[in-house]
Motif scaffolding. Structure first.
Motif, mmCIF file in Angstrom:
data_model
loop_
_atom_site.group_PDB
_atom_site.id
_atom_site.type_symbol
_atom_site.label_atom_id
_atom_site.label_comp_id
_atom_site.label_asym_id
_atom_site.label_seq_id
_atom_site.Cartn_x
_atom_site.Cartn_y
_atom_site.Cartn_z
ATOM 1 N N THR A 81 42.788 47.108 30.016
ATOM 2 C CA THR A 81 43.216 48.178 29.090
ATOM 3 C C THR A 81 43.816 47.602 27.823
ATOM 4 O O THR A 81 43.546 48.061 26.705
ATOM 5 N N THR A 91 44.847 43.749 36.957
ATOM 6 C CA THR A 91 43.557 43.535 36.287
ATOM 7 C C THR A 91 43.206 44.726 35.406
ATOM 8 O O THR A 91 42.744 44.568 34.270
ATOM 9 N N LYS A 92 43.461 45.925 35.912
ATOM 10 C CA LYS A 92 43.185 47.142 35.152
ATOM 11 C C LYS A 92 44.030 47.199 33.887
ATOM 12 O O LYS A 92 43.545 47.523 32.799
ATOM 13 N N ASP A 93 45.323 46.843 34.032
ATOM 14 C CA ASP A 93 46.220 46.844 32.871
ATOM 15 C C ASP A 93 45.783 45.818 31.838
ATOM 16 O O ASP A 93 45.833 46.074 30.633
ATOM 17 N N TRP A 113 44.589 44.700 41.616
ATOM 18 C CA TRP A 113 43.723 45.668 40.928
ATOM 19 C C TRP A 113 44.463 46.315 39.771
ATOM 20 O O TRP A 113 43.902 46.468 38.681
#
Length: 339
Positions: A333, A328-330, A325
């Motif tokens: 971004t 994926t978030k990085d 997670w």
């Protein structure tokens, strides 16, 4: 970060937490496995009684004897195992998909392939980390009775009143080296390699149960209903426990042999307490102790193993999901930033 590295680090983290949670049980179990005296046979006590006995006679700290090298070993073992397990499994998945493209199979990794993947991973793990576990076994089984091996001037009446000598990691390493040189750190490696079948059976059962559950949910009327995080965690905990239970029952006698070989050997006196190797240990255990000797401390091991495996699987999956997670978030971004 590769998926194999994520699984390796998550496995190490889960293993450390499980080890801290169940270590006193592991110490007691190792002592139960290596007991061979007639007096000890008559004094059969349960797991809780054994824990209280150690705490009363030697102090609570002895229940955590060898904890430091054990944590190092757990992190190394779980990290190595899960790292290579993911690598080998990725190759198995790629092979299965290639076979499907050629019209062979359905593209899924079968039970036999899962067993081989776990076995190969386990062999690599054993060969790399066995020295750590020999040291841990020595530290777990070191008691006040070890004094009798060091001097003949202490009689049995005075022995109980004496404190055991300092025995840390360096002492265990030196003792091993003095006994058998560098090869002493690979004592019990043969039965340990056989014990590779334990995690192999464990992972085979775990993945089979999980696969069956997913198929049943997909085909049921509630297949469209999403599974909550709590339900998923409970399933992982339950299947991890059931898988470890089945694997432990099948392979426990080999675990007892491994502990006997790795513990400090008696150099004089009763020949039935001296083991020349794996086969010699098995023969003497059955001859002098019967089948009971092959299953000493099994109830303790089942409780410890099932709890440790269940905690490990649950923590590992949460760590893997959390790491994915975050990655994926990085990535989102980074893509969303204006150029």
């Amino acid at each position: 970060m590769s998926d194999a590295l994520i699984n390796g680090l998550a496995g190490a983290g889960g293993g450390i937490i499980a080890q801290l949670f169940t270590y006193p049980l592991q110490t007691v179990n190792t002592r139960q496995q290596t007991e061979r005296d007639a007096k000890e046979e008559k004094r059969k006590i349960g797991t809780v009684g054994h824990i209280c006995q150690v705490a009363t006679q030697e102090g609570w700290t002895r229940l955590y004897g060898g904890l430091t090298p054990s944590l190092v070993g757990t992190a190394a073992s779980q990290g190595v195992y899960y790292y290579f397990y993911q690598i080998f499994r990725n190759k198995a998945v790629a092979t299965a998909l290639e076979r499907k493209r050629r019209g062979i199979g359905d593209g899924s990794v079968g039970m036999f392939s899962s067993l081989l993947v776990a076995a190969f991973s386990g062999c690599v793990n054993v060969l790399l980390t066995n020295p750590i576990w020999v040291v841990v076994t020595r530290m777990q089984t070191h008691t006040k009775k070890s004094l009798s091996d060091q001097t003949e001037l202490i009689n049995e009446d005075n022995l109980a009143a004496l404190e055991p000598p300092p025995f840390g990691t360096t002492h265990a390493i030196q003792e091993l080296y003095d006994e058998a040189g560098i090869w002493g750190f690979w004592k019990g490696v043969f039965p340990t390699l056989i014990m590779v079948s334990n995690p192999s059976i464990q992972f085979m059962l775990y993945e089979t149960l999980l696969k069956k559950l997913k198929e049943r949910r997909a085909s049921s009327k509630k297949g469209n209903k999403s599974v909550t995080a709590l339900e998923a965690s409970f399933d992982i905990f339950l299947f991890g426990a059931l898988a470890k239970l089945g694997a432990t029952v099948v392979t426990y006698p080999i675990l007892v042999v491994k502990s006997r070989l790795q513990a400090k050997q008696v150099t004089g006196g009763d020949k039935k307490r001296q083991y020349k190797g794996t086969l010699d240990a098995i023969v003497k255990m059955i001859r002098y102790e019967g089948l009971y000797g092959c299953y000493k401390g099994m109830s303790t091991k089942i409780v410890q193993s099932v709890l440790a495996a269940a905690v490990l699987f649950m923590v590992k999956e949460e760590l893997v999901n959390g790491a994915r997670w975050l990655l994926t978030k990085d990535a989102i971004t980074v893509r969303s930033k204006p150029s």
